[in-house]
Design a protein around this motif. Sequence first.
Motif, PDB file in Angstrom:
ATOM      1  N   THR A  36     -10.625  78.054  -5.079  1.00 45.51           N
ATOM      2  CA  THR A  36     -11.732  78.396  -4.188  1.00 45.51           C
ATOM      3  C   THR A  36     -11.891  77.351  -3.088  1.00 45.51           C
ATOM      4  N   VAL A  37     -11.852  76.067  -3.463  1.00 47.18           N
ATOM      5  CA  VAL A  37     -12.006  74.987  -2.488  1.00 47.18           C
ATOM      6  C   VAL A  37     -10.851  74.992  -1.492  1.00 47.18           C
ATOM      7  N   PHE A  38      -9.644  75.232  -1.974  1.00 51.47           N
ATOM      8  CA  PHE A  38      -8.489  75.305  -1.088  1.00 51.47           C
ATOM      9  C   PHE A  38      -8.673  76.447  -0.081  1.00 51.47           C
ATOM     10  N   GLY A  39      -9.085  77.596  -0.583  1.00 49.62           N
ATOM     11  CA  GLY A  39      -9.326  78.744   0.297  1.00 49.62           C
ATOM     12  C   GLY A  39     -10.453  78.498   1.279  1.00 49.62           C
ATOM     13  N   MET A  40     -11.504  77.803   0.832  1.00 57.10           N
ATOM     14  CA  MET A  40     -12.623  77.488   1.729  1.00 57.10           C
ATOM     15  C   MET A  40     -12.152  76.604   2.879  1.00 57.10           C
ATOM     16  N   ALA A  41     -11.349  75.609   2.569  1.00 54.59           N
ATOM     17  CA  ALA A  41     -10.858  74.710   3.619  1.00 54.59           C
ATOM     18  C   ALA A  41     -10.046  75.485   4.647  1.00 54.59           C
ATOM     19  N   LEU A  42      -9.163  76.346   4.165  1.00 59.31           N
ATOM     20  CA  LEU A  42      -8.368  77.160   5.092  1.00 59.31           C
ATOM     21  C   LEU A  42      -9.258  78.060   5.941  1.00 59.31           C
ATOM     22  N   ALA A  43     -10.210  78.731   5.304  1.00 62.66           N
ATOM     23  CA  ALA A  43     -11.081  79.658   6.038  1.00 62.66           C
ATOM     24  C   ALA A  43     -11.958  78.934   7.057  1.00 62.66           C
ATOM     25  N   LEU A  44     -12.520  77.792   6.675  1.00 60.42           N
ATOM     26  CA  LEU A  44     -13.381  77.055   7.604  1.00 60.42           C
ATOM     27  C   LEU A  44     -12.590  76.536   8.801  1.00 60.42           C
ATOM     28  N   ALA A  45     -11.374  76.087   8.559  1.00 65.79           N
ATOM     29  CA  ALA A  45     -10.538  75.632   9.677  1.00 65.79           C
ATOM     30  C   ALA A  45     -10.141  76.811  10.559  1.00 65.79           C
ATOM     31  N   ARG A  46      -9.765  77.911   9.938  1.00 72.43           N
ATOM     32  CA  ARG A  46      -9.368  79.099  10.709  1.00 72.43           C
ATOM     33  C   ARG A  46     -10.515  79.592  11.578  1.00 72.43           C
ATOM     34  N   GLU A  47     -11.733  79.498  11.062  1.00 77.05           N
ATOM     35  CA  GLU A  47     -12.915  79.953  11.801  1.00 77.05           C
ATOM     36  C   GLU A  47     -13.402  78.946  12.830  1.00 77.05           C
ATOM     37  N   GLY A  48     -12.758  77.772  12.896  1.00 78.13           N
ATOM     38  CA  GLY A  48     -13.065  76.806  13.934  1.00 78.13           C
ATOM     39  C   GLY A  48     -14.164  75.808  13.615  1.00 78.13           C
ATOM     40  N   HIS A  49     -14.555  75.706  12.346  1.00 79.45           N
ATOM     41  CA  HIS A  49     -15.595  74.739  11.985  1.00 79.45           C
ATOM     42  C   HIS A  49     -15.071  73.313  12.033  1.00 79.45           C
ATOM     43  N   PHE A  50     -13.759  73.154  11.857  1.00 80.64           N
ATOM     44  CA  PHE A  50     -13.080  71.879  12.057  1.00 80.64           C
ATOM     45  C   PHE A  50     -11.605  72.172  12.262  1.00 80.64           C
ATOM     46  N   GLU A  51     -10.915  71.234  12.850  1.00 82.34           N
ATOM     47  CA  GLU A  51      -9.478  71.386  13.066  1.00 82.34           C
ATOM     48  C   GLU A  51      -8.730  71.065  11.777  1.00 82.34           C
ATOM     49  N   TRP A  52      -7.691  71.821  11.486  1.00 82.01           N
ATOM     50  CA  TRP A  52      -6.915  71.591  10.280  1.00 82.01           C
ATOM     51  C   TRP A  52      -6.343  70.170  10.263  1.00 82.01           C
ATOM     52  N   ASP A  53      -5.870  69.692  11.382  1.00 79.27           N
ATOM     53  CA  ASP A  53      -5.316  68.337  11.433  1.00 79.27           C
ATOM     54  C   ASP A  53      -6.375  67.276  11.148  1.00 79.27           C
ATOM     55  N   GLU A  54      -7.605  67.511  11.576  1.00 81.29           N
ATOM     56  CA  GLU A  54      -8.687  66.578  11.261  1.00 81.29           C
ATOM     57  C   GLU A  54      -8.966  66.576   9.757  1.00 81.29           C
ATOM     58  N   PHE A  55      -8.948  67.745   9.150  1.00 81.87           N
ATOM     59  CA  PHE A  55      -9.126  67.826   7.707  1.00 81.87           C
ATOM     60  C   PHE A  55      -7.994  67.090   6.992  1.00 81.87           C
ATOM     61  N   ARG A  56      -6.765  67.298   7.438  1.00 78.55           N
ATOM     62  CA  ARG A  56      -5.616  66.620   6.815  1.00 78.55           C
ATOM     63  C   ARG A  56      -5.749  65.109   6.933  1.00 78.55           C
ATOM     64  N   ASP A  57      -6.237  64.634   8.066  1.00 79.40           N
ATOM     65  CA  ASP A  57      -6.453  63.192   8.218  1.00 79.40           C
ATOM     66  C   ASP A  57      -7.463  62.690   7.181  1.00 79.40           C
ATOM     67  N   GLU A  58      -8.523  63.457   6.945  1.00 83.96           N
ATOM     68  CA  GLU A  58      -9.509  63.098   5.919  1.00 83.96           C
ATOM     69  C   GLU A  58      -8.857  63.079   4.537  1.00 83.96           C
ATOM     70  N   LEU A  59      -8.021  64.072   4.261  1.00 88.45           N
ATOM     71  CA  LEU A  59      -7.357  64.164   2.968  1.00 88.45           C
ATOM     72  C   LEU A  59      -6.401  62.989   2.751  1.00 88.45           C
ATOM     73  N   ILE A  60      -5.625  62.676   3.752  1.00 91.09           N
ATOM     74  CA  ILE A  60      -4.702  61.543   3.658  1.00 91.09           C
ATOM     75  C   ILE A  60      -5.480  60.246   3.430  1.00 91.09           C
ATOM     76  N   ALA A  61      -6.596  60.085   4.120  1.00 85.59           N
ATOM     77  CA  ALA A  61      -7.427  58.892   3.942  1.00 85.59           C
ATOM     78  C   ALA A  61      -8.015  58.842   2.533  1.00 85.59           C
ATOM     79  N   GLU A  62      -8.442  59.978   2.007  1.00 89.01           N
ATOM     80  CA  GLU A  62      -8.984  60.038   0.643  1.00 89.01           C
ATOM     81  C   GLU A  62      -7.919  59.668  -0.386  1.00 89.01           C
ATOM     82  N   ILE A  63      -6.710  60.176  -0.199  1.00 88.04           N
ATOM     83  CA  ILE A  63      -5.611  59.858  -1.114  1.00 88.04           C
ATOM     84  C   ILE A  63      -5.297  58.370  -1.054  1.00 88.04           C
TER      85      ILE A  63
END
Length: 112
Positions: A36-63
């Motif tokens: 569900t969380v994976f799908g939410m991230a994809l849907a929110l990025a697709r809908e323009g709430h944030f850029e996918w690359d910005e989300f990936r930067d957050e994920l890389i930083a979290e890791i």
Amino acid sequence: MQIRFEHFAVTEMMGEPDSPPRANGTLCFTNDWERTVFGMALALAREGHFEWDEFRDELIAEIAAWEEANPVDRSGWDYYERFLAALEKAVAKSGLLDAGDMATLLADLRAA
């Protein structure tokens, strides 16, 4: 079935440090909330709430932060916990939900 954006987003991550767990070429989810969380991230990025690359930067930083905090004992590693933390930050930055609403949503997801 993935549409173009989802296919782009997932394949862009393959082989990278933030690559989601896979088995036999298929994404792996241990719990329903992870899917569900994976799908939410994809849907929110697709809908323009944030850029996918910005989300990936957050994920890389979290890791990276988790790895730095756990240099020896990696037994508590959970990819989707890091993914969720990155999604929380991306949603907060977007202003889509406040911290209280986000906490309630996540608690509901995990309880389901």
